[in-house]
Motif scaffolding. Structure first.
Motif, mmCIF file in Angstrom:
data_model
loop_
_atom_site.group_PDB
_atom_site.id
_atom_site.type_symbol
_atom_site.label_atom_id
_atom_site.label_comp_id
_atom_site.label_asym_id
_atom_site.label_seq_id
_atom_site.Cartn_x
_atom_site.Cartn_y
_atom_site.Cartn_z
ATOM 1 N N THR A 16 0.834 -1.207 0.000
ATOM 2 C CA THR A 16 0.000 0.000 0.000
ATOM 3 C C THR A 16 0.867 1.254 0.000
ATOM 4 N N ASP A 40 -8.464 -3.739 -2.005
ATOM 5 C CA ASP A 40 -8.240 -4.466 -0.758
ATOM 6 C C ASP A 40 -9.337 -4.074 0.237
ATOM 7 N N GLN A 42 -9.275 -4.127 3.264
ATOM 8 C CA GLN A 42 -8.735 -3.364 4.409
ATOM 9 C C GLN A 42 -8.842 -1.860 4.165
ATOM 10 N N ASN A 44 -6.760 0.285 3.090
ATOM 11 C CA ASN A 44 -5.627 1.083 3.590
ATOM 12 C C ASN A 44 -5.225 2.184 2.605
ATOM 13 N N ASP A 127 -3.748 -1.322 -5.844
ATOM 14 C CA ASP A 127 -3.247 -1.897 -4.584
ATOM 15 C C ASP A 127 -3.990 -3.206 -4.325
HETATM 16 MG MG MG Z 1 -1.862 -3.038 1.975
#
Ligand code: MG
Ligand code: ATP
Length: 269
Positions: A16, A40, A42, A44, A127
């Motif tokens: 990331t 992703d 997440q 991030n 990403d």
């Molecule tokens: Mg990452």
């Protein structure tokens, strides 16, 4: 337009950080119209670019056909830089997903990133999450090339081999023309182990290594906490750790290697 996935199945190696800071360098220093796609759950990269409390249309809304991709893009930090925000509910696409359904999702992502990205975009940075699951495969299926981010250690060395197996599978099933665009060694410490692995990776992957290897720099996580790429963080806070310069160097090599600018000139003439 070149689509480049930032990858390694191993977690926490800096995918990331590289995606965000490379996208910023491509946009601001190379002057390329850049889209960063956060693939992703997440999220991030989204938080790094737009802050933790960002709310708005996201990747899963586009995938479900609720909104055109163009309308989900958020311009930030620079006129050339836009983000397609990630979504926590990306995990819902994986649950109970059988092979035909997975394949349909992967092809849906590929169609979205082929047809949906505004045509004046010159580079798309994607990403990807850790692990070898659906979203890594979708990103690889939708990309022209991929970059590997690795720490100079044995875990990353095995991670590279695992990733290359996934790449073989994706090439065979979806994307035979997928190219390896480079390897970035990240988080290099002054230890004998890191020096040794940096040397070994530099020999094995000589042809694809992007220079220089990135050292540990606290400004990279400070900039993340401020929700800014280092390029703009260093300017705003007048710090100079040279981290932004390192990402600019890497971005320049990537542009030369992949011919992104050549495509642009060919287009303009
Ligand atoms: Mg990452
Ligand atoms: N060169 C570096 N120097 C200092 N800190 C770094 C460096 N690279 C990454 N970091 C920090 O390490 C942590 C992990 O980095 P990052 O989130 O980019 O990894 P990742 O590979 O994307 O992780 P994941 O697999 O969970 O997606 C973050 O806090 C980031 O700020």
């Amino acid at each position: 337009m070149r689509r480049i996935a930032i990858t390694l199945q191993k977690g926490g190696v800096g995918k990331t950080s590289v995606a965000v800071n490379l996208a910023a360098a491509l946009a601001a220093d190379q002057g390329l119209r850049t889209v960063l796609v956060d693939m992703d759950a997440q999220c991030n990269a989204t938080a790094h670019m737009l802050g933790d409390d960002f709310s708005g249309p996201m990747l899963s809304d586009v995938l479900r056909g609720d909104i055109p991709l163009r309308d989900a893009l958020v311009q930030c930090h620079h006129e050339n830089l836009r983000v397609l925000p990630g979504a926590e509910d990306l995990v819902d696409f994986e649950r109970g997903s059988d092979d035909p359904r997975r394949a349909r999702t992967i092809m849906g992502v590929r169609d979205m990133l082929t047809a949906g990205i505004p045509t004046d975009t010159e580079v798309v940075i994607i990403d990807t999450p850790p692990g070898g699951g659906l979203w890594l495969q979708a990103a690889l299926a939708a990309s022209d090339g991929f970059l590997i981010v690795a720490w100079p250690d044995g875990f990353s060395a095995s991670g590279i081999l695992a990733l290359l197996n996934t790449v073989d599978d994706v090439r065979a099933a979806f994307n035979p023309n997928l190219e390896l665009d480079g390897l970035i060694i990240n988080h290099v410490r002054h230890t004998a182990g890191h020096r040794g692995y940096t040397e070994v990776f530099s020999q094995i992957y000589e042809d694809i290594l992007l220079h220089p290897p990135l050292p540990v720099r606290s400004v990279i996580s400070d900039a993340r906490d401020a929700a800014m790429p280092v390029e703009f963080y260093e300017r705003q806070f007048r710090t100079s750790s040279q981290a932004a310069e390192l990402f600019r160097d890497i971005a320049g090599q990537l542009v030369r290697r992949t011919g992104i600018r050549t495509i642009r000139f060919a287009f303009a003439s």
